[in-house]
Every structure is written in C-alpha cells, then in structure tokens.
Write an enzyme that holds these catalytic residues in place. Sequence first.
Site, PDB file in Angstrom:
ATOM      1  N   ARG A  53      -5.420   4.857  -5.005  1.00 48.00           N
ATOM      2  CA  ARG A  53      -6.377   4.293  -4.076  1.00 48.00           C
ATOM      3  C   ARG A  53      -7.133   3.037  -4.449  1.00 48.00           C
ATOM      4  O   ARG A  53      -7.420   2.407  -3.598  1.00 48.00           O
ATOM      5  CB  ARG A  53      -7.634   5.557  -4.056  1.00 48.00           C
ATOM      6  CG  ARG A  53      -7.418   6.604  -3.277  1.00 48.00           C
ATOM      7  CD  ARG A  53      -7.868   8.174  -3.520  1.00 48.00           C
ATOM      8  NE  ARG A  53      -7.378   8.193  -4.928  1.00 48.00           N
ATOM      9  CZ  ARG A  53      -6.267   8.834  -5.262  1.00 48.00           C
ATOM     10  NH1 ARG A  53      -5.448   9.358  -4.206  1.00 48.00           N
ATOM     11  NH2 ARG A  53      -5.619   9.057  -6.510  1.00 48.00           N
ATOM     12  N   THR A  54      -7.728   3.024  -5.788  1.00 49.25           N
ATOM     13  CA  THR A  54      -8.462   1.975  -6.118  1.00 49.25           C
ATOM     14  C   THR A  54      -7.557   0.612  -5.902  1.00 49.25           C
ATOM     15  O   THR A  54      -7.980  -0.314  -5.349  1.00 49.25           O
ATOM     16  CB  THR A  54      -8.977   2.058  -7.425  1.00 49.25           C
ATOM     17  OG1 THR A  54      -9.538   3.273  -8.001  1.00 49.25           O
ATOM     18  CG2 THR A  54      -9.645   0.808  -8.070  1.00 49.25           C
ATOM     19  N   LYS A  82       4.846  -5.679 -25.273  1.00 44.45           N
ATOM     20  CA  LYS A  82       5.421  -6.445 -26.622  1.00 44.45           C
ATOM     21  C   LYS A  82       4.286  -6.540 -27.726  1.00 44.45           C
ATOM     22  O   LYS A  82       4.514  -7.115 -28.702  1.00 44.45           O
ATOM     23  CB  LYS A  82       5.876  -7.845 -26.015  1.00 44.45           C
ATOM     24  CG  LYS A  82       6.950  -7.821 -25.040  1.00 44.45           C
ATOM     25  CD  LYS A  82       7.246  -9.329 -24.712  1.00 44.45           C
ATOM     26  CE  LYS A  82       8.263  -9.211 -23.548  1.00 44.45           C
ATOM     27  NZ  LYS A  82       8.613 -10.488 -22.851  1.00 44.45           N
ATOM     28  N   ARG A 103      -8.123  -2.419 -14.555  1.00 43.15           N
ATOM     29  CA  ARG A 103      -8.100  -0.919 -14.902  1.00 43.15           C
ATOM     30  C   ARG A 103      -7.471  -0.758 -16.347  1.00 43.15           C
ATOM     31  O   ARG A 103      -6.580  -1.278 -16.205  1.00 43.15           O
ATOM     32  CB  ARG A 103      -7.494  -0.221 -13.772  1.00 43.15           C
ATOM     33  CG  ARG A 103      -7.000   1.181 -14.295  1.00 43.15           C
ATOM     34  CD  ARG A 103      -8.052   2.409 -14.445  1.00 43.15           C
ATOM     35  NE  ARG A 103      -8.670   2.588 -13.135  1.00 43.15           N
ATOM     36  CZ  ARG A 103      -8.060   3.300 -12.125  1.00 43.15           C
ATOM     37  NH1 ARG A 103      -7.487   4.224 -12.173  1.00 43.15           N
ATOM     38  NH2 ARG A 103      -9.085   3.632 -10.898  1.00 43.15           N
ATOM     39  N   HIS A 131     -16.918   2.853 -13.706  1.00 45.42           N
ATOM     40  CA  HIS A 131     -16.078   2.593 -12.325  1.00 45.42           C
ATOM     41  C   HIS A 131     -16.899   1.989 -11.331  1.00 45.42           C
ATOM     42  O   HIS A 131     -17.225   2.786 -10.201  1.00 45.42           O
ATOM     43  CB  HIS A 131     -15.431   3.862 -11.986  1.00 45.42           C
ATOM     44  CG  HIS A 131     -14.137   3.792 -11.185  1.00 45.42           C
ATOM     45  ND1 HIS A 131     -13.948   2.531 -10.567  1.00 45.42           N
ATOM     46  CD2 HIS A 131     -13.223   4.334 -10.674  1.00 45.42           C
ATOM     47  CE1 HIS A 131     -12.775   2.462  -9.774  1.00 45.42           C
ATOM     48  NE2 HIS A 131     -12.424   3.644  -9.728  1.00 45.42           N
TER      49      HIS A 131
END
Lengths: 304, 161
Positions: A53-54, A82, A103, A131
């Site tokens: 969704r985000t 890496k 995120r 958030h």
Amino acid sequence: MLQDHLISAAHLSRDDIEAVLDHAAAIDADPEFVRGRHDGRVLALCFFEPSTRTKMSFETAMKRLGGETIDMGSVESSSVKKGESLADTVRVIEGYADALVLRHPSEGSAKLASEFVEVPLVNAGDGAGQHPSQTLLDLYTIRENAGLDDITVGIMGDLKYGRTVHSLAHALTNFDVRQHFVSPESLRLPRNVRYDLHEAGAQVREHTDLTEVLPELDVLYVTRIQRERFPEEREYREVAGEYRIDNEVLADARDDLTVMHPLPRVDEIAPEVDETARAKYFDQAHNGVPVRMALLDSLLGGDR
Amino acid sequence: MSEKELRVSKIRNGTVIDHVTAGQALNVLAILGIDGSGGESVSVGMNVPSDKLGLKDVVKVEGRELSQSEVDVLSLIAPEATINIIRDYEVIEKNRVERTESVTGILVCPNHNCITNGDEPVQTEFDVLEDGVRCAYCGTIVREGDVAEHIDARGSGETAL
C-alpha cells in the site's frame, strides 16, 4: 509549512497537519489542478522491507503529479546485499532523484538517512518507530468522519511495535482528542511514546479490555497483533482472539463509530464489519493517494 | 584536611573529581576514556564518607585537566560532582558539573534495532531529559540510574550545549 523532511509525526504541528489535509481535500475534489505540476521530477522509492500500500500509493501520487518514480528493487537484488551502509545508499540515490521515500527495518533509519541527503526525504516506516505519512492519511480519514477536535479515539492492538500507532498518538496531541489505548499488557505503548504523551499533556487512558471504553468512542483504530511477537502460537491465539472485533462486539458502540485499520488485516476485523457504515478502512487506504500527493507537492515546493 | 580525605593521596597537577555518586567512579573513568592504556596516573576512592552525600567516590587524575565538555558529561551519572583543577598541589579552580542538552558518542543505544547499532557512519546522540537520556535516533529512553550501563568505553565523548 512542512520542513525539508518528514521523519516523525512528533515534528508535525497542527498548522503543518491542517495545511496538508486541506491541500489533500482540494486535490481530492479536483485532481486536475495539480496534474502535471511536477513534470520531469523523480521520486526514489527506497524500500528495504516489503510494502504494497505505502509504496504503490506514493508511486501513484507522484505519477498523478506528473512525476516519475524509480525503485531500488528488493534488498536481495541491490547493493545493500553487498554490505553497503544506508548512508551510502541514500547518498547515491539522491543523485538520481528529487525526493526520497524510505522504508527500513531499523528505528531511527529515516533520521540518519536525512542527515546525508539534501533532497526531501519521507519516512515511510522505520522499524517499530514512526510512519508519519500514514498518520496524515489517518488524520484525513478521521477529519472526514468525526472531525479532529472534541472526539474520543480508541487505538487497539499491538501498541508496542505498531509504528502507525506511535505516529498517530503523537499527531493527535495537536488536537482536542481523548486517547484510549487498548492492548494486552505485553503490547502496551512503549515508554518513549507514553513520555511524549505525558509531556504534551494529552488526555490518555490505557486498558486491556475494549468493552471498558467502546461506548464512548467516536473512532476505533484497530491494528494487527503480530504472530511473531509471541514465543508460542497458543499464546498468540489467546491474545489475538480477545482483540478481534465483529458486529456482536460492536453492538455496544455508537452507531456513528468510525472503524479504521492501517491494513493489511488478518482476522482482527471480521469481514461482516466491512458491510457496515462504520467500516472506513478501505476509504482510509484510498485516501493515501490524495494525502501523499499533497505531501509530495508540499515537500517539492509546488504549493509555495 | 581530614583523615578520611587522606585515604586518596594528593596530586600535584591534574583534576580531582569529588562528590561523585557512590559506586560511579569506574563509570567516570569510562566516560573520560581512561582505561590505563593512556599512561595517566589515577587514584580512585570509593564509598568514602561524605557529609554532603553520606558516601561518595573521588577520582584524581594526575597530569590532565578536564575540558568543560568532558566535565558536563559527568553530570549524567554524578550530578553532585565538583571538579577541582590542581596545579602544584593547589586548587586553582573549582567547578560544579552542569547538565548538557545532549551527549554525543558516549552512550550505546540499548535498542538493538536502533540504526546507530548498525554499521553506519554516525555517532550516537542522546538528548538529556530531567531524569535520563533519550536516543535522538530511535527515541529510546534510558533512566538516569541505568545510564552507566550503556557507556561506550570506546567513545571519544563530545557534548553540545
């Protein structure tokens, strides 16, 4: 006016919030007036954790503003695998984009990243931290349905690890809101959030039983209790079952109760609730696009 | 000078950190980055009777005058401490520690999931609260009595006012 980055809801003033929500409402009413406003500009989507969704709502928001998005892809396929530091990753991606959405699974990651870039950066979830863009769409939904002053909001579920809860609780302190937190003892609000609410002089009560407070609520914000927080499946089931709502549980609620959820849900809201006028969680998800359009427009300077 | 104070010998040049909260002397040395490898001559008195505190610790560091920023950090674990700068056996300056607004590079965040515990090019930063400190990155609060447990002995220690 928002600052250069959006890292935590604790940094949002009432004026900041109202400016974004008003702008989102104007966009919602007439998306045409911002169409093409950010032609040729690029938003980088840096998702170190899976998100549907985000990520998709930021992507849609940027495209509806006329801009483009670039995506670093999964962590497995990126240079992060890496061993590259987050600081290096965002410094490199900054060179490709006009703004970043991040995120990341670690708390504080958005603040750290923001110290290494000049372009606007939006925290789209940092571990169990914050958030804030979700909070803006949550507030938009609350404002549409109940208003933002002189209301009683219940927030239920995993309050300890729920970043949407932490951001929402912070943001609600800007308004005349009575906050009731309902959770198992083991998933109560973390100490830092309780500290901030106390410092802000918020009207707060904590409960383990929803029935103690349900009839008073204008808004019930439900979050998922995550299975992985419990050492044994049996313990999870015992707790989760107590924080599940259906129409029988909601029989004692006000008729105009607004039921919200940041989604995805598993079984904490019975599907039968979807059919009632109380269910606003899909509207809430849809609000992600106009609110994130307003947010990006503000951070990219389009509304100045 | 009383007999009780004579338990820790006088120094010629350096710093005496007096009225340290009892039991915190070794943490004071950790904050100052003193582990013996730097060659400083250090005397430590622990649980020394004190009119003011009941019991106190005393730390004497020969050949080193602490900077104000180093002194300020001590306030986190020894809020009553006094700092005496000694030259040629005489106290030439006496200061109280002061509360700082933040502490950088001294403490480790107890939240294992905090980004500062990852392999990133940043120092830890804690805002000082009335009764503890708070990680400026993840927001985790450490109460005053628990601060010493999170001292990073490798830290260099800087403060900002």
